[in-house]
Design a protein around this motif. Structure first.
Motif, PDB file in Angstrom:
ATOM      1  N   GLY A  60      23.951  -2.659   8.526  1.00  0.00           N
ATOM      2  CA  GLY A  60      23.794  -2.467   7.087  1.00  0.00           C
ATOM      3  C   GLY A  60      22.333  -2.448   6.646  1.00  0.00           C
ATOM      4  N   PHE A  61      21.400  -2.682   7.608  1.00  0.00           N
ATOM      5  CA  PHE A  61      19.980  -2.778   7.259  1.00  0.00           C
ATOM      6  C   PHE A  61      19.246  -1.436   7.219  1.00  0.00           C
ATOM      7  CE2 PHE A  61      20.873  -7.125   8.721  1.00  0.00           C
ATOM      8  CZ  PHE A  61      20.363  -7.831   7.644  1.00  0.00           C
ATOM      9  N   GLY A  62      19.967  -0.335   7.388  1.00  0.00           N
ATOM     10  CA  GLY A  62      19.347   0.989   7.376  1.00  0.00           C
ATOM     11  C   GLY A  62      18.489   1.222   6.141  1.00  0.00           C
ATOM     12  N   VAL A  63      17.458   2.046   6.300  1.00  0.00           N
ATOM     13  CA  VAL A  63      16.561   2.326   5.168  1.00  0.00           C
ATOM     14  C   VAL A  63      16.495   3.827   4.869  1.00  0.00           C
ATOM     15  CG1 VAL A  63      15.143   0.244   5.316  1.00  0.00           C
ATOM     16  CG2 VAL A  63      14.581   2.213   6.769  1.00  0.00           C
ATOM     17  N   ASN A  64      17.554   4.560   5.246  1.00  0.00           N
ATOM     18  CA  ASN A  64      17.544   6.011   5.003  1.00  0.00           C
ATOM     19  C   ASN A  64      17.421   6.358   3.519  1.00  0.00           C
ATOM     20  OD1 ASN A  64      17.644   6.622   7.665  1.00  0.00           O
ATOM     21  ND2 ASN A  64      19.855   7.012   7.746  1.00  0.00           N
ATOM     22  N   GLY A  65      18.072   5.557   2.674  1.00  0.00           N
ATOM     23  CA  GLY A  65      18.008   5.803   1.231  1.00  0.00           C
ATOM     24  C   GLY A  65      16.583   5.616   0.716  1.00  0.00           C
ATOM     25  N   ALA A  66      15.946   4.538   1.151  1.00  0.00           N
ATOM     26  CA  ALA A  66      14.568   4.241   0.717  1.00  0.00           C
ATOM     27  C   ALA A  66      13.626   5.348   1.198  1.00  0.00           C
ATOM     28  CB  ALA A  66      14.131   2.885   1.263  1.00  0.00           C
ATOM     29  N   ILE A  67      13.829   5.797   2.432  1.00  0.00           N
ATOM     30  CA  ILE A  67      12.992   6.858   2.994  1.00  0.00           C
ATOM     31  C   ILE A  67      13.182   8.156   2.198  1.00  0.00           C
ATOM     32  CG2 ILE A  67      12.733   8.381   5.021  1.00  0.00           C
ATOM     33  CD1 ILE A  67      13.268   5.844   6.731  1.00  0.00           C
ATOM     34  N   ALA A  68      14.425   8.459   1.893  1.00  0.00           N
ATOM     35  CA  ALA A  68      14.706   9.694   1.142  1.00  0.00           C
ATOM     36  C   ALA A  68      14.050   9.643  -0.229  1.00  0.00           C
ATOM     37  CB  ALA A  68      16.216   9.891   1.007  1.00  0.00           C
ATOM     38  N   SER A  69      14.055   8.473  -0.870  1.00  0.00           N
ATOM     39  CA  SER A  69      13.459   8.429  -2.207  1.00  0.00           C
ATOM     40  C   SER A  69      11.956   8.660  -2.137  1.00  0.00           C
ATOM     41  CB  SER A  69      13.818   7.134  -2.944  1.00  0.00           C
ATOM     42  OG  SER A  69      13.293   6.019  -2.296  1.00  0.00           O
ATOM     43  N   VAL A  70      11.301   8.169  -1.097  1.00  0.00           N
ATOM     44  CA  VAL A  70       9.851   8.410  -0.965  1.00  0.00           C
ATOM     45  C   VAL A  70       9.591   9.887  -0.673  1.00  0.00           C
ATOM     46  CG1 VAL A  70       7.785   7.921   0.417  1.00  0.00           C
ATOM     47  CG2 VAL A  70       9.313   6.054  -0.252  1.00  0.00           C
ATOM     48  N   ASN A  71      10.367  10.451   0.228  1.00  0.00           N
ATOM     49  CA  ASN A  71      10.117  11.847   0.624  1.00  0.00           C
ATOM     50  C   ASN A  71      10.418  12.868  -0.472  1.00  0.00           C
ATOM     51  OD1 ASN A  71       9.124  11.186   3.121  1.00  0.00           O
ATOM     52  ND2 ASN A  71      11.107  11.336   4.143  1.00  0.00           N
ATOM     53  N   THR A  72      11.195  12.449  -1.458  1.00  0.00           N
ATOM     54  CA  THR A  72      11.515  13.399  -2.536  1.00  0.00           C
ATOM     55  C   THR A  72      10.818  12.990  -3.839  1.00  0.00           C
ATOM     56  OG1 THR A  72      13.561  12.193  -2.969  1.00  0.00           O
ATOM     57  CG2 THR A  72      13.711  14.084  -1.505  1.00  0.00           C
ATOM     58  N   GLU A  73      11.470  12.104  -4.591  1.00  0.00           N
ATOM     59  CA  GLU A  73      10.975  11.729  -5.928  1.00  0.00           C
ATOM     60  C   GLU A  73       9.560  11.168  -5.934  1.00  0.00           C
ATOM     61  OE1 GLU A  73      13.398   9.330  -8.606  1.00  0.00           O
ATOM     62  OE2 GLU A  73      14.792   9.180  -6.947  1.00  0.00           O
ATOM     63  N   VAL A  74       9.304  10.212  -5.033  1.00  0.00           N
ATOM     64  CA  VAL A  74       7.994   9.537  -5.058  1.00  0.00           C
ATOM     65  C   VAL A  74       6.899  10.534  -4.688  1.00  0.00           C
ATOM     66  CG1 VAL A  74       6.588   7.714  -3.993  1.00  0.00           C
ATOM     67  CG2 VAL A  74       8.975   7.268  -4.595  1.00  0.00           C
ATOM     68  N   ALA A  75       7.144  11.321  -3.643  1.00  0.00           N
ATOM     69  CA  ALA A  75       6.138  12.306  -3.219  1.00  0.00           C
ATOM     70  C   ALA A  75       5.843  13.283  -4.359  1.00  0.00           C
ATOM     71  CB  ALA A  75       6.633  13.055  -1.980  1.00  0.00           C
ATOM     72  N   GLN A  76       6.889  13.755  -5.000  1.00  0.00           N
ATOM     73  CA  GLN A  76       6.686  14.697  -6.124  1.00  0.00           C
ATOM     74  C   GLN A  76       5.853  14.081  -7.236  1.00  0.00           C
ATOM     75  OE1 GLN A  76      10.617  15.927  -7.378  1.00  0.00           O
ATOM     76  NE2 GLN A  76      10.896  16.944  -5.398  1.00  0.00           N
ATOM     77  N   ARG A  77       6.175  12.839  -7.558  1.00  0.00           N
ATOM     78  CA  ARG A  77       5.508  12.172  -8.686  1.00  0.00           C
ATOM     79  C   ARG A  77       4.034  11.871  -8.375  1.00  0.00           C
ATOM     80  NH1 ARG A  77       3.033  10.993 -12.062  1.00  0.00           N
ATOM     81  NH2 ARG A  77       3.231   9.516 -13.799  1.00  0.00           N
ATOM     82  N   LEU A  78       3.738  11.450  -7.143  1.00  0.00           N
ATOM     83  CA  LEU A  78       2.370  11.001  -6.836  1.00  0.00           C
ATOM     84  C   LEU A  78       1.427  12.127  -6.409  1.00  0.00           C
ATOM     85  CD1 LEU A  78       2.750   7.529  -5.056  1.00  0.00           C
ATOM     86  CD2 LEU A  78       2.778   8.073  -7.485  1.00  0.00           C
ATOM     87  N   LYS A  79       1.977  13.243  -5.987  1.00  0.00           N
ATOM     88  CA  LYS A  79       1.123  14.352  -5.535  1.00  0.00           C
ATOM     89  C   LYS A  79       0.158  14.759  -6.638  1.00  0.00           C
ATOM     90  CE  LYS A  79       3.577  16.511  -1.853  1.00  0.00           C
ATOM     91  NZ  LYS A  79       4.560  17.500  -1.479  1.00  0.00           N
ATOM     92  N   GLY A  80      -1.129  14.862  -6.292  1.00  0.00           N
ATOM     93  CA  GLY A  80      -2.136  15.247  -7.276  1.00  0.00           C
ATOM     94  C   GLY A  80      -2.759  14.056  -7.989  1.00  0.00           C
ATOM     95  N   MET A  81      -2.149  12.861  -7.866  1.00  0.00           N
ATOM     96  CA  MET A  81      -2.740  11.681  -8.519  1.00  0.00           C
ATOM     97  C   MET A  81      -3.924  11.162  -7.705  1.00  0.00           C
ATOM     98  SD  MET A  81       0.389   9.427 -10.087  1.00  0.00           S
ATOM     99  CE  MET A  81      -0.713   8.347 -11.032  1.00  0.00           C
ATOM    100  N   ASP A  82      -4.852  10.480  -8.391  1.00  0.00           N
ATOM    101  CA  ASP A  82      -6.061   9.961  -7.748  1.00  0.00           C
ATOM    102  C   ASP A  82      -5.730   8.652  -7.011  1.00  0.00           C
ATOM    103  OD1 ASP A  82      -8.508   9.006  -7.007  1.00  0.00           O
ATOM    104  OD2 ASP A  82      -9.390   9.062  -9.026  1.00  0.00           O
ATOM    105  N   ALA A  83      -5.906   8.649  -5.698  1.00  0.00           N
ATOM    106  CA  ALA A  83      -5.555   7.472  -4.888  1.00  0.00           C
ATOM    107  C   ALA A  83      -6.463   6.285  -5.170  1.00  0.00           C
ATOM    108  CB  ALA A  83      -5.616   7.825  -3.404  1.00  0.00           C
ATOM    109  N   THR A  84      -7.628   6.502  -5.753  1.00  0.00           N
ATOM    110  CA  THR A  84      -8.514   5.355  -6.034  1.00  0.00           C
ATOM    111  C   THR A  84      -8.068   4.628  -7.313  1.00  0.00           C
ATOM    112  OG1 THR A  84     -10.102   6.680  -7.294  1.00  0.00           O
ATOM    113  CG2 THR A  84     -10.500   6.475  -4.928  1.00  0.00           C
ATOM    114  N   ASP A  85      -7.191   5.265  -8.082  1.00  0.00           N
ATOM    115  CA  ASP A  85      -6.702   4.623  -9.304  1.00  0.00           C
ATOM    116  C   ASP A  85      -5.377   3.919  -9.006  1.00  0.00           C
ATOM    117  OD1 ASP A  85      -6.083   3.798 -11.820  1.00  0.00           O
ATOM    118  OD2 ASP A  85      -6.348   5.764 -12.786  1.00  0.00           O
TER     119      ASP A  85
END
Ligand code: PGA
Ligand code: ZN
Length: 427
Positions: A60-85
């Motif tokens: 039950g400890f799988g992290v496929n859901g967490a990985i999918a959220s980073v690869n889709t929503e999170v990546a889309q949202r953070l792309k283009g943002m300044d990493a120093t901020d």
């Protein structure tokens, strides 16, 4: 050039053999950073929560859901943002998640992303992460501060199948002059403790964080053995080396009583405080973490009143790396120190806020790993970068632990002189 160009998550493994999430961030400049989420076993009820898949696969400890959220929503949202901020990145993560305990994207997905962004920003500036963190926290970037290692000798509680009630028996080398010297003294004590267990025919392996397995008949036996191990290693208990306990009392508090299963007895709040007071008088204890359960406000206030001038009273489950909880605890006189765990709050910005809040009250700050760890060394950089008093990540054995100690040793060596921690309260 510091904008985020690419962000990817993958499944890697933690020290309990469970899956966890690693996030890797690439900036437009080509600089990269990556971080792995740790995972706790004795968690507070107010913590950011890991997102796990459940079901049969991997317990039950799988992290496929967490990985999918980073690869889709999170990546889309953070792309283009300044990493120093970092503050803007973390606000975006918090807003995107939208839940109080980061359950939608997952606290594990968020903490790995937040930390990976900081590594990438540091790499882009060609500076160590600890120095980048000084800037984020508004602290002096040139101070050669080195924290002290608080290291586990015996593991217990949920980290040792509840073999005993108390979770960690740790030591701090109060008389040592550097991190390297501290770690050497502590290694001598670890060896002496293991040898004492061999002699009793009780060396039965190690607990989750690498501490010697606690084959005791009473919780106090651990204190007795540890004090003798300090002496056997050639040190003076109290003067050279002090004892710290992570009582993790939330884990044995049920129906209003502290239930010491090993000893077949249960105590109310006052009984628990009196027991700990007796231990503090009888043994060279200088620090108690979560001496009471996470909702026992009155107990935390009372124990801080009684012992807070002499020893560290640390809130872990009680404060959950929250600036708001640090502020309200300080207002009522509960605790004089805070444990800081990045995955407990979920983002580096929130961790920095909790650390800075504690410093305003002149509390000690202790940067802590989790019982489930990896080779990731973000923790070492947080401890040096945020001018923490101590760093805690289990014992002297197991590479996920030594990875952190060894990284501090490297940072210490990079300083021409180091301003090493001295034990004090309310500085
Ligand atoms: P955990 O334990 O990582 O299992 O929560 C560490 C601690 O209580 O300090
Ligand atoms: Zn704890």
């Amino acid at each position: 050039m510091t904008e985020i160009a690419h962000l990817v998550a993958r499944q890697v493994w933690d020290s309990r053999g469970r899956p966890t999430i690693e996030v890797e961030v690439t900036l437009a400049s080509g600089a990269t950073g990556r971080a792995i989420a740790p995972s706790g076993a004795s968690t507070g009820s107010r913590e950011a929560l890991d997102r796990r898949d459940g079901g049969q696969r991997l317990g039950g400890f799988g992290v496929n859901g967490a990985i999918a959220s980073v690869n889709t929503e999170v990546a889309q949202r953070l792309k283009g943002m300044d990493a120093t901020d970092q503050a803007a990145i973390d606000s975006a993560l918090i807003a995107l998640d939208g839940t109080p305990q980061k359950t939608r994207l997952g606290g594990n997905a968020i903490v790995a992303t937040s930390s990976a962004v900081a590594w990438a920003a540091a790499a882009d500036q060609k500076i160590p992460l600890w120095r980048h963190l000084r800037g984020l926290a508004g602290l002096d970037a040139d101070r050669p501060h080195i924290p002290a290692p608080m290291i586990q000798i015996f593991g217990g509680g949920r980290h040792a199948g509840n073999r005993i009630d108390i979770q960690d028996y740790l030591i701090l080398a109060t008389g040592a002059k550097s991190f390297s010297e501290s770690s050497e003294w502590i290694a001598e004590v670890y060896m002496a403790a293991a040898k004492a267990m061999v002699k009793r025919g009780k060396l039965n392996g190690v607990a989750d964080e690498g501490g010697v397995w606690p084959d005791f008949t009473a919780n106090e036996e651990g204190l007795d053995l540890l004090t003798r191990a300090i002496e056997a290693a050639g040190f003076r208990p109290g003067a050279d080396i002090g004892i710290a306990l992570d009582v993790a009392a939330t884990s044995f508090f049920t129906d209003g009583r502290y239930r010491l299963a090993l000893e077949g007895r249960s105590l109310d709040t006052l009984g628990m405080i009196e027991l700990l007071e007796r231990w503090v008088s009888a043994y060279p204890i200088i620090s108690l973490e979560d001496p009471l359960a996470e909702d026992d406000d009155a107990g935390f206030i009372e124990i801080t009143k009684r012992l807070g001038a002499r020893i560290q009273v640390i809130g872990d489950d009680y404060l959950t790396t929250s600036a708001a909880r640090v502020n309200s605890a300080a207002a009522v006189g509960a605790c004089n120190a805070v444990l800081l765990k990045s995955n407990q709050c979920g983002t580096l910005t929130e961790l920095i806020q909790a650390s800075n809040a504690a410093k305003l009250f002149k509390w000690n700050t202790i940067q802590s790993g989790r019982s489930g760890e990896s080779e990731d060394v973000t923790l070492s950089h947080l401890a040096v970068g945020l001018l923490s008093d101590q760093i805690k990540v289990g014992s002297m054995t197991r590479s996920e632990r030594t990875a952190k100690w060894n990284e501090v040793i490297r940072i210490e060596q990079s300083f021409t002189h180091s301003d090493y921690w001295r034990f004090s309260l309310n500085r």
